[in-house]
Design an enzyme around this catalytic site. Structure first.
Site, PDB file in Angstrom:
ATOM      1  N   ASP A  16      28.734  35.281  58.431  1.00  0.00           N
ATOM      2  CA  ASP A  16      27.785  34.325  58.992  1.00  0.00           C
ATOM      3  C   ASP A  16      26.693  34.102  57.965  1.00  0.00           C
ATOM      4  O   ASP A  16      26.374  35.002  57.175  1.00  0.00           O
ATOM      5  CB  ASP A  16      27.192  34.875  60.299  1.00  0.00           C
ATOM      6  CG  ASP A  16      26.636  33.780  61.193  1.00  0.00           C
ATOM      7  OD1 ASP A  16      27.226  33.507  62.257  1.00  0.00           O
ATOM      8  OD2 ASP A  16      25.596  33.185  60.834  1.00  0.00           O
ATOM      9  N   ASP A  53      27.847  32.278  53.293  1.00  0.00           N
ATOM     10  CA  ASP A  53      27.781  30.857  53.640  1.00  0.00           C
ATOM     11  C   ASP A  53      29.163  30.259  53.414  1.00  0.00           C
ATOM     12  O   ASP A  53      29.696  30.322  52.299  1.00  0.00           O
ATOM     13  CB  ASP A  53      26.743  30.166  52.761  1.00  0.00           C
ATOM     14  CG  ASP A  53      26.545  28.702  53.079  1.00  0.00           C
ATOM     15  OD1 ASP A  53      27.434  28.083  53.702  1.00  0.00           O
ATOM     16  OD2 ASP A  53      25.489  28.164  52.685  1.00  0.00           O
ATOM     17  N   VAL A  54      29.756  29.666  54.452  1.00  0.00           N
ATOM     18  CA  VAL A  54      31.126  29.150  54.331  1.00  0.00           C
ATOM     19  C   VAL A  54      31.246  28.010  53.332  1.00  0.00           C
ATOM     20  O   VAL A  54      32.354  27.666  52.907  1.00  0.00           O
ATOM     21  CB  VAL A  54      31.695  28.686  55.692  1.00  0.00           C
ATOM     22  CG1 VAL A  54      31.882  29.852  56.627  1.00  0.00           C
ATOM     23  CG2 VAL A  54      30.844  27.579  56.306  1.00  0.00           C
ATOM     24  N   ASN A  74      35.728  28.825  62.347  1.00  0.00           N
ATOM     25  CA  ASN A  74      34.857  28.417  63.445  1.00  0.00           C
ATOM     26  C   ASN A  74      33.537  27.813  62.992  1.00  0.00           C
ATOM     27  O   ASN A  74      32.855  27.159  63.773  1.00  0.00           O
ATOM     28  CB  ASN A  74      34.591  29.653  64.321  1.00  0.00           C
ATOM     29  CG  ASN A  74      33.520  29.432  65.356  1.00  0.00           C
ATOM     30  OD1 ASN A  74      33.700  28.683  66.309  1.00  0.00           O
ATOM     31  ND2 ASN A  74      32.376  30.076  65.164  1.00  0.00           N
ATOM     32  N   TYR A  92      28.784  14.117  62.462  1.00  0.00           N
ATOM     33  CA  TYR A  92      29.494  15.150  63.217  1.00  0.00           C
ATOM     34  C   TYR A  92      30.867  14.656  63.639  1.00  0.00           C
ATOM     35  O   TYR A  92      31.872  15.364  63.502  1.00  0.00           O
ATOM     36  CB  TYR A  92      28.667  15.542  64.439  1.00  0.00           C
ATOM     37  CG  TYR A  92      29.213  16.691  65.233  1.00  0.00           C
ATOM     38  CD1 TYR A  92      29.199  17.982  64.713  1.00  0.00           C
ATOM     39  CD2 TYR A  92      29.720  16.502  66.522  1.00  0.00           C
ATOM     40  CE1 TYR A  92      29.685  19.052  65.451  1.00  0.00           C
ATOM     41  CE2 TYR A  92      30.200  17.564  67.252  1.00  0.00           C
ATOM     42  CZ  TYR A  92      30.182  18.838  66.724  1.00  0.00           C
ATOM     43  OH  TYR A  92      30.665  19.900  67.463  1.00  0.00           O
ATOM     44  N   LYS A 145      34.455  16.295  62.496  1.00  0.00           N
ATOM     45  CA  LYS A 145      35.369  16.900  63.465  1.00  0.00           C
ATOM     46  C   LYS A 145      36.707  16.154  63.529  1.00  0.00           C
ATOM     47  O   LYS A 145      37.738  16.767  63.822  1.00  0.00           O
ATOM     48  CB  LYS A 145      34.693  16.961  64.838  1.00  0.00           C
ATOM     49  CG  LYS A 145      33.520  17.949  64.889  1.00  0.00           C
ATOM     50  CD  LYS A 145      33.914  19.341  64.417  1.00  0.00           C
ATOM     51  CE  LYS A 145      32.811  20.365  64.604  1.00  0.00           C
ATOM     52  NZ  LYS A 145      33.205  21.713  64.122  1.00  0.00           N
TER      53      LYS A 145
END
Length: 255
Positions: A33, A55-56, A82, A148, A152
């Site tokens: 996370d 950090d992804v 996720n 967003y 997605k």
């Protein structure tokens, strides 16, 4: 051997609930996370889990953490990509380019880095499940939330493609599309939309329910239940699916 499960953005919100549910079933769980405080809280509550601040969207951070995890575990059985962010709210001509880029990075680039690693590891063992967190915003248009929605929808395309690429190796890939999930994250989203729409937060919350057939929000356990089902023997032939957990969203632009 217990299942080995990795959850990105797993220290809080939906990710934490997913991690907790797998832990309760005896799985080995690892999370990363970007929030150091959330990771510290998770570590304190679940010292048996592997957890780290990463950090992804940072390739070096993710590679360092995931390579170490691979060395420790020798493989991985379930990967939940996720991580994501709600991004800015507003008509597209009002949006800042940097905010757009940050939204795409957290949702899409983070999923890429996670899935790239998972694909390599799972191909070697010829088994595994990857779940990606999309949204009902990845199924229809979402006025005032174009970054967003774009991100997605990209997750849906990535899911369908990876299911085709990885299926011959015994790897399943599915996307989860939560509706409005109760919790602090949606509280922040509602606050942003209230400003963008010039409405009260209560009015925005009512709009979300208006557009849902079951007239209700969902919670993180609803999402986790679906992922645990996909990871079970009962879900062993489910791949390439886009599963909405939302009480049936009819529209994201209710009148």
């Amino acid at each position: 051997m217990s299942r080995r499960v990795f959850v990105s953005a797993g220290a809080a919100g939906i990710g934490r609930v997913i991690a907790e549910r797998f832990l309760s079933e005896g799985a080995q769980v690892a999370i990363c996370d970007a929030d150091p405080a959330a990771v510290a809280n998770f570590q304190a509550d679940y010292p048996q889990a592997v957890s780290a601040v990463a950090d992804v969207t940072a390739e070096n951070e993710m590679a360092g953490f995931l390579d170490a995890l691979e060395t420790q575990w020798g493989g991985v059985d379930v990967v939940c990509a996720n991580a994501g962010t709600g991004g800015p709210a507003g008509a597209i001509e009002t949006l800042d380019y940097e905010d757009w880029q940050n939204c795409i990075a957290a949702n899409v680039h983070g999923a890429f880095l996670t899935c790239r690693w998972a694909a390599r590891v799972m191909k070697a063992q010829r088994s595994g499940l990857i779940t990606l967190t999309s949204s009902t915003a990845g199924l229809m248009g979402y006025p005032m939330r174009s970054p967003y929605a774009a991100a997605k929808w990209a997750i849906v395309g990535l899911t369908k493609t990876l299911a085709m690429e990885l299926g011959p190796f015994g790897i399943r890939v599915n996307a989860i599309c939560p509706g409005a999930v109760e919790g602090p994250r949606m509280d922040r989203v509602v606050a942003k939309e209230a400003v963008a729409r010039d409405m009260s937060e209560d009015e925005v919350r009512a709009l979300y329910v208006t557009g849902v057939s079951m007239k209700t929000w969902v919670n993180a356990d609803d999402v986790a239940n679906s992922i645990l089902f996909l990871a079970s023997d009962a879900g062993r032939k489910i791949s390439g699916q886009i599963l909405a957990i939302d009480g049936h969203t009819e529209t994201l632009a209710p009148s």
